[in-house]
Scaffold this motif. Structure first.
Motif, PDB file in Angstrom:
ATOM      1  N   PRO A 113       0.789  -1.235   0.000  1.00  0.00           N
ATOM      2  CA  PRO A 113       0.000   0.000   0.000  1.00  0.00           C
ATOM      3  C   PRO A 113       0.820   1.283   0.000  1.00  0.00           C
ATOM      4  O   PRO A 113       0.267   2.370  -0.185  1.00  0.00           O
ATOM      5  N   PHE A 114       2.124   1.174   0.197  1.00  0.00           N
ATOM      6  CA  PHE A 114       2.968   2.363   0.207  1.00  0.00           C
ATOM      7  C   PHE A 114       3.806   2.485  -1.061  1.00  0.00           C
ATOM      8  O   PHE A 114       4.633   3.393  -1.177  1.00  0.00           O
ATOM      9  N   LEU A 115       3.575   1.609  -2.034  1.00  0.00           N
ATOM     10  CA  LEU A 115       4.348   1.633  -3.269  1.00  0.00           C
ATOM     11  C   LEU A 115       3.711   2.568  -4.296  1.00  0.00           C
ATOM     12  O   LEU A 115       3.336   2.169  -5.402  1.00  0.00           O
ATOM     13  N   SER A 116       3.574   3.814  -3.919  1.00  0.00           N
ATOM     14  CA  SER A 116       3.102   4.834  -4.855  1.00  0.00           C
ATOM     15  C   SER A 116       3.749   6.159  -4.494  1.00  0.00           C
ATOM     16  O   SER A 116       4.242   6.360  -3.381  1.00  0.00           O
ATOM     17  N   TYR A 117       3.738   7.069  -5.444  1.00  0.00           N
ATOM     18  CA  TYR A 117       4.364   8.368  -5.219  1.00  0.00           C
ATOM     19  C   TYR A 117       3.682   9.146  -4.093  1.00  0.00           C
ATOM     20  O   TYR A 117       4.268  10.058  -3.506  1.00  0.00           O
ATOM     21  N   ASN A 118       2.447   8.783  -3.770  1.00  0.00           N
ATOM     22  CA  ASN A 118       1.732   9.511  -2.720  1.00  0.00           C
ATOM     23  C   ASN A 118       2.381   9.341  -1.351  1.00  0.00           C
ATOM     24  O   ASN A 118       2.175  10.159  -0.460  1.00  0.00           O
ATOM     25  N   THR A 119       3.145   8.264  -1.175  1.00  0.00           N
ATOM     26  CA  THR A 119       3.854   8.080   0.084  1.00  0.00           C
ATOM     27  C   THR A 119       4.832   9.221   0.313  1.00  0.00           C
ATOM     28  O   THR A 119       5.052   9.664   1.447  1.00  0.00           O
ATOM     29  N   LEU A 141       4.716  12.337  -1.655  1.00  0.00           N
ATOM     30  CA  LEU A 141       4.115  13.637  -1.930  1.00  0.00           C
ATOM     31  C   LEU A 141       2.878  13.934  -1.095  1.00  0.00           C
ATOM     32  O   LEU A 141       2.561  15.099  -0.863  1.00  0.00           O
ATOM     33  N   ARG A 142       2.181  12.884  -0.646  1.00  0.00           N
ATOM     34  CA  ARG A 142       0.950  13.077   0.130  1.00  0.00           C
ATOM     35  C   ARG A 142       0.954  12.138   1.330  1.00  0.00           C
ATOM     36  O   ARG A 142       0.029  11.355   1.523  1.00  0.00           O
ATOM     37  N   PRO A 143       1.990  12.206   2.172  1.00  0.00           N
ATOM     38  CA  PRO A 143       2.099  11.227   3.273  1.00  0.00           C
ATOM     39  C   PRO A 143       0.940  11.305   4.260  1.00  0.00           C
ATOM     40  O   PRO A 143       0.518  10.273   4.786  1.00  0.00           O
ATOM     41  N   LYS A 144       0.404  12.497   4.515  1.00  0.00           N
ATOM     42  CA  LYS A 144      -0.707  12.614   5.463  1.00  0.00           C
ATOM     43  C   LYS A 144      -1.939  11.897   4.932  1.00  0.00           C
ATOM     44  O   LYS A 144      -2.603  11.165   5.668  1.00  0.00           O
ATOM     45  N   GLN A 145      -2.251  12.136   3.652  1.00  0.00           N
ATOM     46  CA  GLN A 145      -3.408  11.456   3.070  1.00  0.00           C
ATOM     47  C   GLN A 145      -3.175   9.953   2.986  1.00  0.00           C
ATOM     48  O   GLN A 145      -4.076   9.155   3.230  1.00  0.00           O
ATOM     49  N   GLN A 146      -1.950   9.578   2.642  1.00  0.00           N
ATOM     50  CA  GLN A 146      -1.605   8.164   2.519  1.00  0.00           C
ATOM     51  C   GLN A 146      -1.839   7.422   3.838  1.00  0.00           C
ATOM     52  O   GLN A 146      -2.317   6.288   3.867  1.00  0.00           O
ATOM     53  N   LEU A 147      -1.537   8.072   4.944  1.00  0.00           N
ATOM     54  CA  LEU A 147      -1.685   7.448   6.253  1.00  0.00           C
ATOM     55  C   LEU A 147      -3.064   7.675   6.864  1.00  0.00           C
ATOM     56  O   LEU A 147      -3.567   6.831   7.595  1.00  0.00           O
ATOM     57  N   ARG A 148      -3.659   8.829   6.555  1.00  0.00           N
ATOM     58  CA  ARG A 148      -4.926   9.145   7.197  1.00  0.00           C
ATOM     59  C   ARG A 148      -6.090   8.371   6.593  1.00  0.00           C
ATOM     60  O   ARG A 148      -6.990   7.929   7.307  1.00  0.00           O
ATOM     61  N   GLU A 149      -6.097   8.209   5.293  1.00  0.00           N
ATOM     62  CA  GLU A 149      -7.232   7.582   4.623  1.00  0.00           C
ATOM     63  C   GLU A 149      -7.084   6.064   4.604  1.00  0.00           C
ATOM     64  O   GLU A 149      -7.142   5.424   3.566  1.00  0.00           O
ATOM     65  N   VAL A 150      -6.884   5.495   5.792  1.00  0.00           N
ATOM     66  CA  VAL A 150      -6.662   4.062   5.873  1.00  0.00           C
ATOM     67  C   VAL A 150      -6.972   3.570   7.279  1.00  0.00           C
ATOM     68  O   VAL A 150      -6.885   4.334   8.247  1.00  0.00           O
ATOM     69  N   VAL A 151      -7.371   2.308   7.383  1.00  0.00           N
ATOM     70  CA  VAL A 151      -7.492   1.655   8.682  1.00  0.00           C
ATOM     71  C   VAL A 151      -6.528   0.480   8.698  1.00  0.00           C
ATOM     72  O   VAL A 151      -6.359  -0.217   7.692  1.00  0.00           O
ATOM     73  N   LYS A 152      -5.877   0.267   9.831  1.00  0.00           N
ATOM     74  CA  LYS A 152      -4.803  -0.729   9.903  1.00  0.00           C
ATOM     75  C   LYS A 152      -5.078  -1.769  10.979  1.00  0.00           C
ATOM     76  O   LYS A 152      -5.661  -1.478  12.022  1.00  0.00           O
ATOM     77  N   GLU A 153      -4.622  -2.989  10.695  1.00  0.00           N
ATOM     78  CA  GLU A 153      -4.591  -4.074  11.659  1.00  0.00           C
ATOM     79  C   GLU A 153      -3.226  -4.752  11.526  1.00  0.00           C
ATOM     80  O   GLU A 153      -2.475  -4.482  10.581  1.00  0.00           O
ATOM     81  N   ASN A 154      -2.908  -5.628  12.452  1.00  0.00           N
ATOM     82  CA  ASN A 154      -1.606  -6.284  12.428  1.00  0.00           C
ATOM     83  C   ASN A 154      -1.787  -7.791  12.554  1.00  0.00           C
ATOM     84  O   ASN A 154      -2.235  -8.289  13.587  1.00  0.00           O
TER      85      ASN A 154
END
Length: 282
Positions: free
Chosen positions: A188-194, A196-209
């Motif tokens: 999910p981090f293999l795009s230029y948005n990581t 150029l848009r790190p806040k959106q990349q991290l904010r618009e997501v829900v995570k589990e482990n």
């Protein structure tokens, strides 16, 4: 569009034969009596993983017809389900260069164009639509949901991107957008948005482990202990249930120099809930 007799490939243990070149928007296989119910993300994901897959003889994306039930209310819906880039031997469903282009600068691909044509040829205008994809399929889901040729013709209720990079298109217009990722999943981090848009990349997501590391890209999202509290469209703690009465599978485009036939032999590995094997494109 004529119907064909179809079957769920995961009910078999071995498949071998030849596949024909993609000629969308005709369905390559139809399940007229699918009778499949998805109550959580693992249910939805496993259908994409095991059914929307060239290895098993079905194409890499499907359009289902059925119902979405939320808070006790059922609505008629169509469901678009998309597999990602297959990287077994020599490539399976999509093209590597367009996938990289989509990741690096949001370029649209022939995959999204073919899917859009299949939608327009299969789903009646004005229908309620769910758009769900895994990996590159989730990237394509974001592109389609933000495409006026799609959202102006359909009422998109949910866009769900499982293990997918964030594109600038995001959720498009109006519909609920669910983007899910495992903490060990790097895809999910293999795009230029990581960058150029790190806040959106991290904010618009829900995570589990799932604690499965690099294998989480496939293993995590089928694990009900990890994702079982997310309903069929990815709402945490939600009660959305998808029931499919009918499913049509479609092929994807191939590179021009591939002459149109694929020899394959695949085995369904129940321990991985996936198809494994080899293929040769000619």
């Amino acid at each position: 569009m004529g119907f064909q007799e179809g079957f769920l490939m995961s009910e078999q243990t071995t498949v071998q034969g030849t596949g024909k070149a993609a000629r969308p928007p005709k369905a390559c296989k139809v399940l007229a009596d699918a009778d499949r119910t998805f109550t959580c993300v693992p249910d939805t994901f496993l259908f994409i993983l095991t059914q929307c897959h060239n290895m098993c003889g079905n194409g890499p994306f499907a359009i289902g017809k059925g119902t979405l039930t939320e808070k006790g209310v059922s609505s008629d819906v169509y469901v678009l389900l998309m597999h990602g880039l297959e990287v077994t031997l020599l490539g399976e469903c999509n093209e590597l260069i367009p996938v990289l282009a989509a990741s690096l600068w949001d370029a649209k691909t022939r995959y999204s164009t073919v899917i859009k044509k299949a939608l327009r040829g299969t789903v009646p205008e004005g229908s309620k639509l769910l758009v769900i994809g895994h990996s590159f399929g989730g990237m394509t889901a974001q592109q389609l949901a933000a495409d006026p040729d799609v959202y102006e013709h359909y009422d998109i209720l949910y866009t769900t991107a499982i293990a997918s990079p964030l594109l600038k298109y995001g959720k498009g217009k109006g519909q609920k957008f669910n983007r899910l990722l495992d903490k060990g999943d790097v895809v999910p981090f293999l795009s230029y948005n990581t960058l150029l848009r790190p806040k959106q990349q991290l904010r618009e997501v829900v995570k589990e482990n799932s604690h499965t590391g690099v294998m989480s890209h496939v293993l995590s999202y089928q694990n009900k202990e990890v994702w079982g509290t997310y309903d069929a469209v990815g709402n945490k703690g939600g009660d959305s249930v998808i029931h499919l009465d009918e499913v049509r599978f479609f092929n994807a485009p191939r590179l021009p120099f591939q002459l149109g036939k694929r020899f394959y032999k695949a085995r369904y590995d129940a321990s991985q809930n996936n198809w494994v094997g080899w293929s040769i494109l000619i």
